[in-house]
Design an enzyme around this catalytic site. Structure first.
Site, PDB file in Angstrom:
ATOM      1  N   GLU A  52     -18.834  -5.178  -8.325  1.00  0.00           N
ATOM      2  CA  GLU A  52     -20.260  -5.499  -8.262  1.00  0.00           C
ATOM      3  C   GLU A  52     -21.034  -4.799  -9.379  1.00  0.00           C
ATOM      4  OE1 GLU A  52     -19.009  -5.005  -3.841  1.00  0.00           O
ATOM      5  OE2 GLU A  52     -18.269  -4.435  -5.825  1.00  0.00           O
ATOM      6  N   CYS A  75     -19.121  -1.926  -0.535  1.00  0.00           N
ATOM      7  CA  CYS A  75     -18.990  -0.632   0.127  1.00  0.00           C
ATOM      8  C   CYS A  75     -20.371  -0.058   0.441  1.00  0.00           C
ATOM      9  CB  CYS A  75     -18.177   0.336  -0.721  1.00  0.00           C
ATOM     10  SG  CYS A  75     -18.916   0.731  -2.322  1.00  0.00           S
ATOM     11  N   CYS A  84     -21.984   0.262  -3.379  1.00  0.00           N
ATOM     12  CA  CYS A  84     -22.358  -0.990  -4.036  1.00  0.00           C
ATOM     13  C   CYS A  84     -23.480  -1.691  -3.284  1.00  0.00           C
ATOM     14  CB  CYS A  84     -21.143  -1.902  -4.156  1.00  0.00           C
ATOM     15  SG  CYS A  84     -19.892  -1.309  -5.312  1.00  0.00           S
ATOM     16  N   ASP A 200      23.268  -2.380 -13.911  1.00  0.00           N
ATOM     17  CA  ASP A 200      22.550  -3.254 -14.844  1.00  0.00           C
ATOM     18  C   ASP A 200      21.758  -2.517 -15.913  1.00  0.00           C
ATOM     19  OD1 ASP A 200      23.494  -5.349 -13.295  1.00  0.00           O
ATOM     20  OD2 ASP A 200      21.677  -5.420 -12.067  1.00  0.00           O
ATOM     21  N   VAL A 301      19.543  -1.250  -0.908  1.00  0.00           N
ATOM     22  CA  VAL A 301      18.201  -0.698  -0.708  1.00  0.00           C
ATOM     23  C   VAL A 301      17.312  -1.709   0.010  1.00  0.00           C
ATOM     24  CG1 VAL A 301      17.290  -1.413  -2.962  1.00  0.00           C
ATOM     25  CG2 VAL A 301      16.328   0.569  -1.804  1.00  0.00           C
TER      26      VAL A 301
END
Length: 370
Positions: A52, A75, A84, A200, A301
């Protein structure tokens, strides 16, 4: 232009800043007056001006009597920057159109209420679903207090992420890989296991046509610190930030720790071992301002995170190829006892990339409603 068209432009602005605002939302804002766009802005970096403010600064005197379109409720509290909502009041805007209300308890309707208290007309809910998708990582962190975790995998029709020899270049085609680099621009960090580093030696960078170019934070899960000091993932970054965050355990080899730290990497203990405590690891990343993580590691993972119910979104590419038994799978974990316990994807979107199929959705775990 109508409200939806202006808001769609605000969403585009917010989307362009994804991955670079830390734990703050990537908000976009447009200021319009008498059918003209007089200001635009996005929140670009945590601790700096909100969307903003940028848009109002651009609008200048034209802000008085204007309509402001913002993807998230302005906010109303003092954080690193002033509220804001107060700035909108001071500028004398006539109307504010909000896509989604802020779930942060410090805001949560207070910004909207403040605007209305000062006679500003407020409309809420224009393109709300699109705004919630844009801000999904922020909404998640407010509720769960840890990063939003998306697991990306690329597999063959028989579920393999590599041939029995370990070769994996390439399962998917160039169009799919280009989209993955777009994803890397949207996430603050990219996470892999040490197995991927050893197999990799990936650079873990974001390539493509986006500008300005921004690489995600590299994160390596490495319980025993087997990451070679010469790994590409530990190469210097152009922005001067540490080359990587290595998540390990307090039982890891001290000599290996010194070698990795000598490359400039940040080594973080996440439990006593023998394996990294994944929940603690995510908490450590969040404490370092990382709100969204893209997991691109191997099946181990990704499977461990899925088994721990720490995966919030899945991007699963399936290529029209078959390699047969022996190769690793996309999600390696002990598995469920019955098909009724299978993890399914909700809010599923299916797209194709020159023959590859992408399944994008949100895991629903057994006996859990989302």
């Amino acid at each position: 232009m109508n409200d939806e068209q202006y808001m769609r432009l605000a969403l585009t602005l917010g989307n362009a800043a994804l991955g670079q605002t830390g734990t703050n939302p990537s908000v976009g804002c447009v200021v319009a007056k008498q059918g003209r766009i007089v200001g635009m802005g996005a929140h670009l970096r945590q601790g700096e001006a909100h969307a903003e403010v940028h848009a109002l600064d651009m609008a200048g005197a034209e802000a008085a009597g204007s309509t402001v379109y913002v993807t998230l409720e302005p906010c109303s509290h003092h954080g690193r920057t002033p509220p804001c909502a107060d700035r909108l009041v001071r500028e004398g805007v006539k109307r504010v159109v909000v896509a989604a209300q802020d779930p942060n308890p410090l805001v949560a309707g207070r910004g909207i209420a403040r605007l209305r208290e000062h006679g500003i007309e407020v409309t809420v809910g224009v393109l709300a679903a699109e705004a919630e998708a844009l801000h999904e990582a922020f909404f998640h962190t407010i509720v769960r207090g840890r990063p939003f975790v998306a697991a990306k995998t690329a597999m063959t029709l028989d579920g393999r992420i590599a041939a029995p020899t370990g070769d994996s270049k390439w399962i998917t085609n160039a169009a799919s890989r280009a989209f993955v680099h777009e994803l890397r621009h949207r996430y603050a960090a990219i996470l892999v296991g040490v197995g991927t580093v050893l197999a990799d030696d990936p650079s873990l960078t974001a390539r493509g046509d986006e500008a300005p170019k921004r690489d995600p934070v590299r994160v390596i899960v490495d319980s025993r610190l087997r990451t070679p000091p010469g790994a590409k993932a530990l190469s210097p970054r152009s922005d001067g930030e540490p080359p990587a965050i290595v998540l390990t355990t307090s039982a890891a080899d001290p000599a290996a720790r010194r070698e990795i730290e000598a490359r400039g990497a940040v080594v973080v203990d996440c439990g006593p071992g023998p394996r990294v405590d994944l929940e603690l690891a995510l908490s450590e990343l969040y404490a370092r301002g990382i709100a969204a993580v893209l997991v691109e590691g191997g099946g181990a993972v990704a499977g461990a995170l899925l088994e721990a119910r720490l995966v919030d979104k899945v991007y699963a590419f399936v290529a029209p190829k078959i390699v047969g038994a022996g190769g690793p799978s996309g999600f390696e974990f002990p598995g469920v006892p019955a098909m009724r316990d299978a993890i399914r994807l909700d809010r599923l979107e299916v797209r194709t990339f020159d023959g590859d199929v992408l399944f994008e959705g949100y895991p629903v775990y057994a006996k859990e409603t989302r």
